[in-house]
Enzyme design. Sequence first.
Site, short mmCIF file in Angstrom:
data_model
loop_
_atom_site.label_atom_id
_atom_site.label_comp_id
_atom_site.label_asym_id
_atom_site.label_seq_id
_atom_site.Cartn_x
_atom_site.Cartn_y
_atom_site.Cartn_z
N HIS A 245 -27.76 -17.67 23.67
CA HIS A 245 -26.82 -17.50 24.78
C HIS A 245 -26.09 -18.79 25.15
O HIS A 245 -25.29 -18.79 26.08
CB HIS A 245 -27.54 -16.94 26.01
CG HIS A 245 -27.83 -15.46 25.91
ND1 HIS A 245 -28.49 -14.91 24.83
CD2 HIS A 245 -27.52 -14.42 26.72
CE1 HIS A 245 -28.60 -13.60 25.01
NE2 HIS A 245 -28.01 -13.28 26.14
N HIS B 103 -4.15 3.22 -3.41
CA HIS B 103 -4.32 2.61 -2.08
C HIS B 103 -3.59 1.27 -1.92
O HIS B 103 -2.64 1.18 -1.16
CB HIS B 103 -5.81 2.42 -1.78
CG HIS B 103 -6.06 1.62 -0.55
ND1 HIS B 103 -5.92 2.15 0.71
CD2 HIS B 103 -6.37 0.30 -0.37
CE1 HIS B 103 -6.15 1.20 1.60
NE2 HIS B 103 -6.44 0.07 0.98
N HIS C 3 0.84 -1.19 0.00
CA HIS C 3 0.00 0.00 0.00
C HIS C 3 0.88 1.25 0.00
O HIS C 3 1.32 1.69 1.06
CB HIS C 3 -0.91 -0.01 1.23
CG HIS C 3 -1.81 -1.20 1.29
ND1 HIS C 3 -1.36 -2.46 1.63
CD2 HIS C 3 -3.13 -1.34 1.05
CE1 HIS C 3 -2.37 -3.32 1.59
NE2 HIS C 3 -3.46 -2.67 1.24
N GLU D 240 -17.47 -6.02 23.92
CA GLU D 240 -16.55 -7.15 24.02
C GLU D 240 -15.32 -6.98 23.14
O GLU D 240 -14.19 -7.31 23.55
CB GLU D 240 -17.26 -8.47 23.65
CG GLU D 240 -18.40 -8.86 24.59
CD GLU D 240 -19.70 -8.12 24.31
OE1 GLU D 240 -19.77 -7.40 23.28
OE2 GLU D 240 -20.65 -8.24 25.10
#
Lengths: 681, 681
Positions: free
Chosen positions: B492, B279, B31, B431
């Site tokens: 869950h 890029h 890049h 999380e």
Amino acid sequence: MSVASTDIQTLAVDTIRTLSMDAVQTANSGHPGTPMALAPIAYQLYQHTMDYDPAQPAWPNRDRFVLSCGHASMLLYSSLHLIGVKALDENGQPTDRLAVTLDDIKSFRQIGSVCAGHPEFGEAAGIETTTGPLGAGVSNSVGMAMAAKWLAATYNTDSATLFDYNTYALCSDGDLMEGVACEAASVAGHLKLDNLCWIYDDNGITIEGETDLAFSENVGQRFEGLGWNVVHVDDANDLAALGKAIDNFKACNDKPTIIIVKSIIGYGAPNKQNTHGAHGAPLGWDEVALAKQSYGFPPEEKFYIPDGVQQHFAEGVGERGKKAFDAWNEIWAKYQKDHPEKAAELTAMFAGKLPEGWDKDIPVFPADEKGDATRNSSGKVLNAVAANIPFMIGGSADLAPSNKSDLKFDGAGNFQSGSYGGRNLHFGIREHAMAGITNGLSLSGLRSYAATFFVFSDYMRGGMRLSSIMHQPVIYILTHDSIGVGEDGPTHQPVEHLSACRAIPGLLVFRPGDSNEVAECYRTALSIDDHPSAFVLSRQNMPTLDRDVYADVSGCAKGGYVLSDCDGTPDVILMGSGSELNLCVDAAKTLTEQGKKVRIVSMPCMDLFQEQDQSYIDEVLPPAVTNRVAVEAGIRMSWDRWIGSAGKFVGMESYGASGPYAAVYEHFGINAEAVVNAASA
Amino acid sequence: MSVASTDIQTLAVDTIRTLSMDAVQTANSGHPGTPMALAPIAYQLYQHTMDYDPAQPAWPNRDRFVLSCGHASMLLYSSLHLIGVKALDENGQPTDRLAVTLDDIKSFRQIGSVCAGHPEFGEAAGIETTTGPLGAGVSNSVGMAMAAKWLAATYNTDSATLFDYNTYALCSDGDLMEGVACEAASVAGHLKLDNLCWIYDDNGITIEGETDLAFSENVGQRFEGLGWNVVHVDDANDLAALGKAIDNFKACNDKPTIIIVKSIIGYGAPNKQNTHGAHGAPLGWDEVALAKQSYGFPPEEKFYIPDGVQQHFAEGVGERGKKAFDAWNEIWAKYQKDHPEKAAELTAMFAGKLPEGWDKDIPVFPADEKGDATRNSSGKVLNAVAANIPFMIGGSADLAPSNKSDLKFDGAGNFQSGSYGGRNLHFGIREHAMAGITNGLSLSGLRSYAATFFVFSDYMRGGMRLSSIMHQPVIYILTHDSIGVGEDGPTHQPVEHLSACRAIPGLLVFRPGDSNEVAECYRTALSIDDHPSAFVLSRQNMPTLDRDVYADVSGCAKGGYVLSDCDGTPDVILMGSGSELNLCVDAAKTLTEQGKKVRIVSMPCMDLFQEQDQSYIDEVLPPAVTNRVAVEAGIRMSWDRWIGSAGKFVGMESYGASGPYAAVYEHFGINAEAVVNAASA
């Protein structure tokens, strides 16, 4: 006992509360506080806001309600019961039965009840999506709102408005803390989804205590930055204020809206309200009785529905919904006459079917030693099928040029705020929201797909898992599938992801071994309407096998098949998938020259293979042949089942390395020679 | 050739550019555009801003630089080379060698080069963290800034400022689109981390085209909402403006700062700048030459470093860094005398060691039929070790009361903006950021841990994988580990997560089978300083085995061990982990009564077991005994290796169900009877 002194609105709201409390307390498990706090919002939405016919819960133009804070599931079940949503039969047609009976509520959180701990899509009509993992529901809601825009742009005419539904999502602090929600909100703001309304339950309470332990941002200002219309309501119990806020949403025609509502968790429970003690544990029957008393309800009565409440809902949402549905039905009847082709598309879509001839243009690739990368063949096949499935829509998390996931045929177009009929979605670098949005699109009837690098499946496993739990036939296009990524190095080289994705129950992981397997795997995957699929595709070229010499690709439909065989019992079975299949082919040549009897098994989809009859499995992998070698540029775990105790594996045991891909393969000793050596060991 | 006409600052900046371009072009991969755009920022940070001594890259109070847009890796490598960062030896001591040589740069993206495709922590001094997966670096930077605050609050005295370093992270559109970045930013704003500065490269270009395809939010306003100080710079090439913006950051003492810098990707490449063509692909040598020409560099010269550039850096960052390091060293020398105990802690910490006697208070749990949930024993053991490891710090994603992850001893305290010395972190429901932050804490020398429900490991796999890639001994505490979750239902209940986590190379997954195994697994995990561990723990009780009857728990250190045995060759080996180990115990009793010879193998950590000598593995699992039954309330995949072709498995094949946990176990037929039947089949 009488509760006659309370007005009917309050009575209806409080009945949602008391049913929820009783269910949680009877189960002795669940979350009472949020249903108690948010009952007025559910009431206001169903009773006064949504065009929703309880007798027609599958009506395509119904307003959607998503309970993103899925732990408050009883809020939804109580509402669905009270407004009288009807169950659907197996063909998706409404019946006379209630979707959620009082007995279901009484057996909340018990095996067999449709009232599971968190709302599970498919368990009962009226549950628009499976929620509970925080952030998932709000991300689905963006997909639903996008679907509404796409359907309107694609099928509405000047004289027929078939689609103009709104999507409402109720969410919690937890939803808004999750990154996926911010990703989804940014997409919604970018796309100016003025048909989307999130209602944020700002109750100030979280499991660890008060939200300001960890959450002190200015949510409104953040959402303004994300391009949203932000509205505040100071008191969740103020129905008039809620109504006004929703009017504000309806009047806003260039942005999604978030209504930030201050609420009191456990409202009415004198000792627990406004504490985290009301969040995730039953209140206790004593506190339940006191709460009922505070509402003016008979404190000892359980699952009590005061006279007039169900009639009140029938006269509100019931009548308004029926009127709206009937009006739509007239439009639809006329539309079917005026636009039979478009109507046929919609009929197929509503029924979860693909249009006739959807697979007729899937290419056959000529044998070619140089071959192609499977990401390239995937791009061709995807375009060939999408052109014949008008309601197939999808995109990439900013990697379309690499994923080859763009639809390039005439009229495919980009989905943007000025062009909602476009079929190429630009998710930005937001994999988790992409999965959530794609689920929302699928739940709205569209055949949706999502593309990124395979290694970033880690970012969206939550969404992939929910595709599978909800039996949505979403397609995940996951390119750059191994150390074949090369120079980008370990962070970009998936090595554990094949096993990790195969571990997800119900997700069909396809890793085709040449261009024609790509084609056949697409045919297989799209024919399956109740499981998501993941296409795991190479960056680098692999040969296109000569199918006059090797077995027909139709074996892909069984997940694994004998690609080439020997006379009699094989001395060794070589197995592979994807870009390593050709290592088996090369190794087999060497071994055959050495006088070995070799069978090659191509295994594009273990998940399907293991569902075959044992007789087929034994035919492909005869138990007596224990000399088996598998090769795959990933870890061994998912292959142990097929190679057995005596089997050998050529693959990865560590993270990869940065270098040209061929050098990386050599560095890790993944080549035909290693397969030959393993077969001979 | 001469470039004398250019001033030395511009020359230095352009040398970062040209080295980067040449490396990418030579590798023909990488890049180029972002290093070309951001060279002035790297220059300004290292040369004029950071207290960073190139001769002391492990100096604990150095300012940190995180290249969150890791694809711009050459920006970092060029800078590290030019400023002359020294390599560290295996003990972490600086050497005379360069960390990044010109030869390393010339072999960018080749196997064996420290200049990997993306920066890999540990490959070269000066690489503060592994970046590339977008959003990861910025989340690490929040952990680094928190560590600085914690170290300052814990160890600084009125007369000795040992810690006051700043953390700078350079990030891209992609970083800021990722949800993890928003989570991390919300945490940083909440905690008022005024020692943290993100610099956002607002170049308007992304892989699919211009960022406004998918990203049109007002980033500044969003960050203001998140509680950040927002500063704008209109031109990345304006060093004075950059300097002023950094001054603004340094002057702000109650918020983190984001500097939004407009840049031109591929700056100087006449045909490709400001396009996505600059890029992710090399520019081509022709364009490289034209770009060099535009800088006034000799167009044909490769890896050219003009005279004076290295000296310029030596006189800038080199001298300033040395001065700062020397001053700190004096303070540190005095501190060691004045505060020998605290200094000893720090010395252990800097060396990655635990203090003497860290494990002396690990409890031994008495045999108990009723037993306990392993999440509870984990809470006790965690508290026992953390009390003796003063630099152990961690927390939960809003589930501490459920995860039992709070440190409750005197003085543990909460980490908040008013109390940075606290050791209980409150991550909120975030999380993924939790994992990223925890990695940042670990990279700063702290022993860090992160807790949530096991099912939500899906949300943070990206971070867990990076813990392992970077060999950080982070501990993940993952409770509610199976269908034992019960009423919360399928969303869950982790069923695939054990196999999916075991699949992550280098991550040690512990699933202890009783309280004493919890204790021993903690002892084992904490003794390992170069791998992360995951503790997978039950919500429900399980018996505490009588170790006078059953084997000693010391076997846990080998991952798997014979828990109880028979005389002679077993007829069957029963294997289990976690809450299913006791099903093996019960089944063994029945089978023994039936006259069968039974061995039980406890397998708390497959990852360690498979690293043992083959002789030990064969001793525990004799190859001749093929009648093997494994039981685990998850999918089978990771067990296939141990049960072999003839083995049987009692476990899950689908998602779970909502109901009381014992009913769910019965529903899926996971019980001792099933184990007995499988053993006898």
